[in-house]
Enzyme design. Structure first.
Site, PDB file in Angstrom:
ATOM      1  N   SER A 241       0.836  -1.212   0.000  1.00 33.34           N
ATOM      2  CA  SER A 241       0.000   0.000   0.000  1.00 33.34           C
ATOM      3  C   SER A 241       0.863   1.252   0.000  1.00 33.34           C
ATOM      4  O   SER A 241       0.584   2.214  -0.735  1.00 33.34           O
ATOM      5  CB  SER A 241      -0.921   0.013   1.225  1.00 33.34           C
ATOM      6  OG  SER A 241      -1.850  -1.035   1.182  1.00 33.34           O
TER       7      SER A 241
ATOM      8  N   PHE B  21      -2.818  10.491  -0.702  1.00 39.24           N
ATOM      9  CA  PHE B  21      -3.864  10.789  -1.681  1.00 39.24           C
ATOM     10  C   PHE B  21      -5.169  11.005  -0.923  1.00 39.24           C
ATOM     11  O   PHE B  21      -5.636  10.103  -0.216  1.00 39.24           O
ATOM     12  CB  PHE B  21      -3.965   9.583  -2.622  1.00 39.24           C
ATOM     13  CG  PHE B  21      -5.069   9.592  -3.648  1.00 39.24           C
ATOM     14  CD1 PHE B  21      -4.875  10.189  -4.882  1.00 39.24           C
ATOM     15  CD2 PHE B  21      -6.272   8.933  -3.417  1.00 39.24           C
ATOM     16  CE1 PHE B  21      -5.859  10.135  -5.861  1.00 39.24           C
ATOM     17  CE2 PHE B  21      -7.263   8.875  -4.382  1.00 39.24           C
ATOM     18  CZ  PHE B  21      -7.051   9.479  -5.609  1.00 39.24           C
TER      19      PHE B  21
ATOM     20  N   GLU C   5     -13.812  10.632   2.171  1.00 41.60           N
ATOM     21  CA  GLU C   5     -14.193  11.508   3.281  1.00 41.60           C
ATOM     22  C   GLU C   5     -15.005  10.734   4.315  1.00 41.60           C
ATOM     23  O   GLU C   5     -15.494   9.631   4.024  1.00 41.60           O
ATOM     24  CB  GLU C   5     -15.010  12.691   2.745  1.00 41.60           C
ATOM     25  CG  GLU C   5     -14.216  13.571   1.800  1.00 41.60           C
ATOM     26  CD  GLU C   5     -14.947  14.839   1.384  1.00 41.60           C
ATOM     27  OE1 GLU C   5     -14.307  15.699   0.759  1.00 41.60           O
ATOM     28  OE2 GLU C   5     -16.151  14.975   1.696  1.00 41.60           O
TER      29      GLU C   5
ATOM     30  N   GLN D  50      -7.574 -36.394   1.585  1.00 37.04           N
ATOM     31  CA  GLN D  50      -8.264 -35.837   0.424  1.00 37.04           C
ATOM     32  C   GLN D  50      -8.751 -34.403   0.647  1.00 37.04           C
ATOM     33  O   GLN D  50      -8.657 -33.561  -0.253  1.00 37.04           O
ATOM     34  CB  GLN D  50      -9.458 -36.739   0.046  1.00 37.04           C
ATOM     35  CG  GLN D  50      -9.047 -38.070  -0.551  1.00 37.04           C
ATOM     36  CD  GLN D  50     -10.241 -38.921  -0.939  1.00 37.04           C
ATOM     37  OE1 GLN D  50     -11.387 -38.523  -0.773  1.00 37.04           O
ATOM     38  NE2 GLN D  50      -9.975 -40.113  -1.455  1.00 37.04           N
TER      39      GLN D  50
ATOM     40  N   GLU E 190     -10.160   1.276  -2.316  1.00 34.73           N
ATOM     41  CA  GLU E 190     -10.056   1.539  -3.757  1.00 34.73           C
ATOM     42  C   GLU E 190     -11.147   0.816  -4.546  1.00 34.73           C
ATOM     43  O   GLU E 190     -10.906   0.222  -5.600  1.00 34.73           O
ATOM     44  CB  GLU E 190      -8.647   1.191  -4.251  1.00 34.73           C
ATOM     45  CG  GLU E 190      -7.619   2.063  -3.550  1.00 34.73           C
ATOM     46  CD  GLU E 190      -6.229   1.959  -4.110  1.00 34.73           C
ATOM     47  OE1 GLU E 190      -6.102   1.732  -5.325  1.00 34.73           O
ATOM     48  OE2 GLU E 190      -5.273   2.128  -3.344  1.00 34.73           O
TER      49      GLU E 190
ATOM     50  N   ASP F 265     -18.418  -5.061  -3.778  1.00 39.80           N
ATOM     51  CA  ASP F 265     -19.728  -4.876  -4.407  1.00 39.80           C
ATOM     52  C   ASP F 265     -19.722  -3.766  -5.466  1.00 39.80           C
ATOM     53  O   ASP F 265     -20.355  -3.888  -6.512  1.00 39.80           O
ATOM     54  CB  ASP F 265     -20.789  -4.561  -3.344  1.00 39.80           C
ATOM     55  CG  ASP F 265     -21.094  -5.759  -2.461  1.00 39.80           C
ATOM     56  OD1 ASP F 265     -20.713  -6.890  -2.839  1.00 39.80           O
ATOM     57  OD2 ASP F 265     -21.710  -5.571  -1.392  1.00 39.80           O
TER      58      ASP F 265
ATOM     59  N   PHE G 289     -26.067   2.645 -10.089  1.00 38.81           N
ATOM     60  CA  PHE G 289     -25.666   3.617  -9.079  1.00 38.81           C
ATOM     61  C   PHE G 289     -26.696   4.732  -8.919  1.00 38.81           C
ATOM     62  O   PHE G 289     -26.594   5.542  -8.007  1.00 38.81           O
ATOM     63  CB  PHE G 289     -24.312   4.234  -9.443  1.00 38.81           C
ATOM     64  CG  PHE G 289     -23.179   3.252  -9.439  1.00 38.81           C
ATOM     65  CD1 PHE G 289     -22.592   2.853  -8.248  1.00 38.81           C
ATOM     66  CD2 PHE G 289     -22.696   2.730 -10.621  1.00 38.81           C
ATOM     67  CE1 PHE G 289     -21.552   1.947  -8.253  1.00 38.81           C
ATOM     68  CE2 PHE G 289     -21.642   1.832 -10.630  1.00 38.81           C
ATOM     69  CZ  PHE G 289     -21.087   1.421  -9.432  1.00 38.81           C
TER      70      PHE G 289
END
Length: 392
Positions: free
Chosen positions: A98, A136, A140, A287, A371, A375, A391
């Site tokens: 990261s 970066f 918020e 197995q 990032e 979903d 959206f």
């Protein structure tokens, strides 16, 4: 923690698709991780501290801006080299990856792509060398998956901008010398601003009590009437597409990076299954354990093929945002499932710091969210194939 005995799986001979330069970059990064990260990372994760002493090493191996042109201090490598580097670093720890991918894709990338030549010359060499670290600012407190509704804003005040607002969940914030901050102007248009530590009203309180990415420094960015010089605005791109372009680069790096975490869990579980004896034979002979291991290597191999092809498309300038979303979502989900299955193979030992699996598992809980959540990436794919926007 046990010695780092990692051996990289390559079930479909993908090395045949790599150049000598790709292999050299991977080998150098792996050697650095084994030498400088693996021996210390468990202690730093337990202490919830970022190992500041590795910043120089990350710079030395070219992990800060690998694809940034050499004239600005980068290594000028291609996208597959960048991906392999992120894979090897995340094999060591997602928090360390990261740190590198934020510096490269979320700080250096926007200055390189959206900045002017003065900004490139001023900031990129310092960031490439690790002399300066960056962060970066997009997310918020009340706007994560919907960054277009951000409230951080700036107003024109003579020869400067007056910046107000707050960002949270910001990797590298506690020690960064600069932040690339996304904020709205008086017309509600999103712009990137370079905010330097020391500007009055700018603070970066650290986020504590994390159970994930414990060896990564996370914090907030607080802007209280911060005076930002007008020359610090990124002039060559604005609107939500600007920060999303940075996220494309970072998500691509994640798609490669998490393969490293998955490989480490698989390699650890495979080795343990051959050594751990129960009922008079190695548990790898049963197995149900073979089923787990066979499914792990199958999913890792599929992810390797996905990212290699995506890297080729990135090199050709053909990769779409939706293709990158698919790889990020698929590969993180793959890695977190492998971490959980590997932990089961190790039984009780799997939760201890003697092995890396539980740390990877906890880290990946963050990676599957940041990032772009699992979903949200599904909805990006859904929009791409149907043309219908879920959206709105």
């Amino acid at each position: 923690m046990k010695p780092d005995l990692f051996e990289s799986p390559d079930y479909y001979n993908l090395d045949d698709l790599l150049t000598d330069e790709h292999k050299l970059v991977r080998s150098a990064t792996r050697a650095w991780v084994k030498r400088d990260v693996s021996p210390i990372i468990e202690d730093y994760a337990q202490k919830a501290e970022f190992p500041m002493q590795i910043i120089g090493g990350l710079a030395d191996i070219g992990a800060f801006g690998p694809y940034i042109p050499e004239e600005y201090g980068g290594s000028g490598l291609d996208q597959i080299s960048y991906g392999l580097m992120m894979q090897e670093i995340e094999r060591g720890d997602s928090g360390i990856r990261s740190t590198a991918s934020v510096q490269s894709s979320l700080v250096m990338y926007p200055i390189w792509k959206y900045g002017n030549e003065t900004q490139r010359q001023k900031y990129l060499p310092k960031l490439a060398s690790g002399e300066w670290m960056g962060c970066f600012g997009l997310t918020e407190p009340d706007h994560g998956s919907n960054p277009s509704e951000m409230v951080t804003n700036f107003k024109v005040k003579g020869d400067h901008y007056l910046l107000n607002g707050a960002k949270m969940w910001i990797s590298n914030a506690p020690f960064a010398q600069l932040a690339v901050v996304w904020a709205k102007d008086e017309n509600n248009r999103i712009h990137g601003l370079i905010v330097e530590r020391g500007m009055e009203g700018f603070s970066t309180p650290e986020t504590h009590n994390k159970w994930s990415l414990r060896a990564s420094a996370t914090g907030e960015l607080i802007f209280d009437n911060v005076k930002v010089p007008k020359e610090n605005i990124l002039p060559n791109k604005s609107g939500l597409g600007a920060p999303l372009g940075c996220l494309d680069s970072a998500r691509y790096g994640i798609a490669w990076g998490v393969i490293g975490a998955a490989m480490d869990c698989y390699d650890t579980a495979l080795r343990y299954s051959k050594e751990r004896m129960q009922f008079g034979k190695p548990i790898g002979q049963f197995q149900l354990q073979q089923k787990k291991l066979a499914e792990m290597i199958t999913e890792i191999t599929k992810a390797q093929l996905l990212t290699w092809r995506l890297g080729v498309l990135r090199n050709e300038g053909k990769a779409t945002s939706a293709q990158i979303s698919m790889a990020k979502r698929n590969n993180v989900n793959m890695a977190i499932n492998i971490a959980r299955e590997a932990r089961q193979i190790l039984g009780g030992m799997g939760i201890t710091g003697e092995y890396s699996i539980m740390r990877h598992s906890m880290n990946l809980e963050s990676v599957i969210t940041y990032e772009g959540t699992h979903d949200i990436h599904l909805l990006i794919t859904g929009l791409d194939i149907t043309g219908l926007n879920a959206f709105k």
